[in-house]
Design a protein around this motif. Structure first.
Motif, PDB file in Angstrom:
ATOM      1  N   THR A  41       3.922  39.321  21.025  1.00 14.25           N
ATOM      2  CA  THR A  41       3.507  38.499  19.901  1.00 14.25           C
ATOM      3  C   THR A  41       3.040  39.391  18.762  1.00 14.25           C
TER       4      THR A  41
ATOM      5  N   LEU B 154       1.685  30.847  17.917  1.00 15.36           N
ATOM      6  CA  LEU B 154       2.213  32.157  18.298  1.00 15.36           C
ATOM      7  C   LEU B 154       3.232  32.622  17.260  1.00 15.36           C
TER       8      LEU B 154
ATOM      9  N   PHE C 124       6.054  35.950  16.932  1.00 13.92           N
ATOM     10  CA  PHE C 124       6.657  36.946  17.809  1.00 13.92           C
ATOM     11  C   PHE C 124       7.112  38.181  17.053  1.00 13.92           C
TER      12      PHE C 124
ATOM     13  N   ASN D 281       6.633  28.311  19.867  1.00 17.65           N
ATOM     14  CA  ASN D 281       5.624  29.007  19.075  1.00 17.65           C
ATOM     15  C   ASN D 281       4.252  28.345  19.128  1.00 17.65           C
TER      16      ASN D 281
ATOM     17  N   TYR E 289       1.134  39.015  24.781  1.00 17.63           N
ATOM     18  CA  TYR E 289       2.497  38.515  24.925  1.00 17.63           C
ATOM     19  C   TYR E 289       2.518  37.124  25.539  1.00 17.63           C
TER      20      TYR E 289
ATOM     21  N   VAL F 259       0.141  32.731  27.941  1.00 20.22           N
ATOM     22  CA  VAL F 259      -0.045  33.797  26.963  1.00 20.22           C
ATOM     23  C   VAL F 259      -1.048  34.767  27.573  1.00 20.22           C
TER      24      VAL F 259
END
Length: 190
Positions: free
Chosen positions: A42, A58, A60, A126, A155, A170
């Motif tokens: 992330t 999130l 990336f 996300n 991540y 996560v």
């Protein structure tokens, strides 16, 4: 006579709704059990992005694919072929459309920005939903870890099977974010 038709209709609709819900749940559980696990690195989020409900937003690291002479445009649905690097992190090895052959696990994404040399895309998973009491703290921990400790691993663990991707958890510093939040709470109390 009319009442029995109403009851039969009601029961049929209820069974149909239960069947559809069970099918969706079964498909996701099947991916978690038999799919391939990929870790998506992330990136930090905008610190002024407001907290929107019971999830964390999130972003990336892996969101750009360098390619020349392409015919993609903003809004196109693209298939991202995936491989794992030596640490298990996801790498996009190819980008294609629906009619192109598939050689690896893949996920679908949407093209968000295009130049002559690269394509930027949005990955669909996300948002990570959490309990209301932990979500705000989790977003703060996520943001602060990226800002204050940029070398730490943050991540999303995503399972991929066929074309279905399921975001499982996560991680911050290899600890599930829910546990990380609890550890942070406990350390503030001491």
């Amino acid at each position: 006579m009319k009442t029995s038709y109403v009851i039969i209709g009601f029961v049929s609709i209820a069974l149909l709704q239960l069947t559809m819900s069970a099918r969706i749940i079964w498909k996701q559980e099947r991916v978690l059990v038999t799919g391939t696990a990929y870790k998506f690195k992330t990136a930090p989020i905008d610190p002024v992005d407001p907290f929107r409900g019971n999830y964390i937003t999130l972003r990336f690291d892996e969101n750009t694919f360098f390619i020349k002479n392409h015919k993609y445009k903003r809004g196109d649905k693209v298939r991202l072929s995936l491989k794992q690097d030596s640490e298990g992190f996801a790498m996009v090895t190819a980008i294609g459309k629906e009619d192109q052959p598939v050689t690896h696990d893949y996920i679908w994404a949407t093209v968000s920005y295009v130049t002559e040399d690269f394509i930027r895309y949005d990955i669909p998973f996300n948002r990570f939903y959490m309990e209301e009491g932990k979500a705000k703290e989790a977003e703060i921990a996520y943001r602060d870890t990226h800002r204050l400790c940029p070398l730490e691993k943050v991540y999303a663990l995503v399972y991929v099977r066929e074309e279905t991707a399921v975001l499982k958890d996560v991680y911050i510093k290899d600890i599930p974010i829910k546990e990380y939040v609890l550890q942070e709470r406990a350390s503030r109390i001491k």
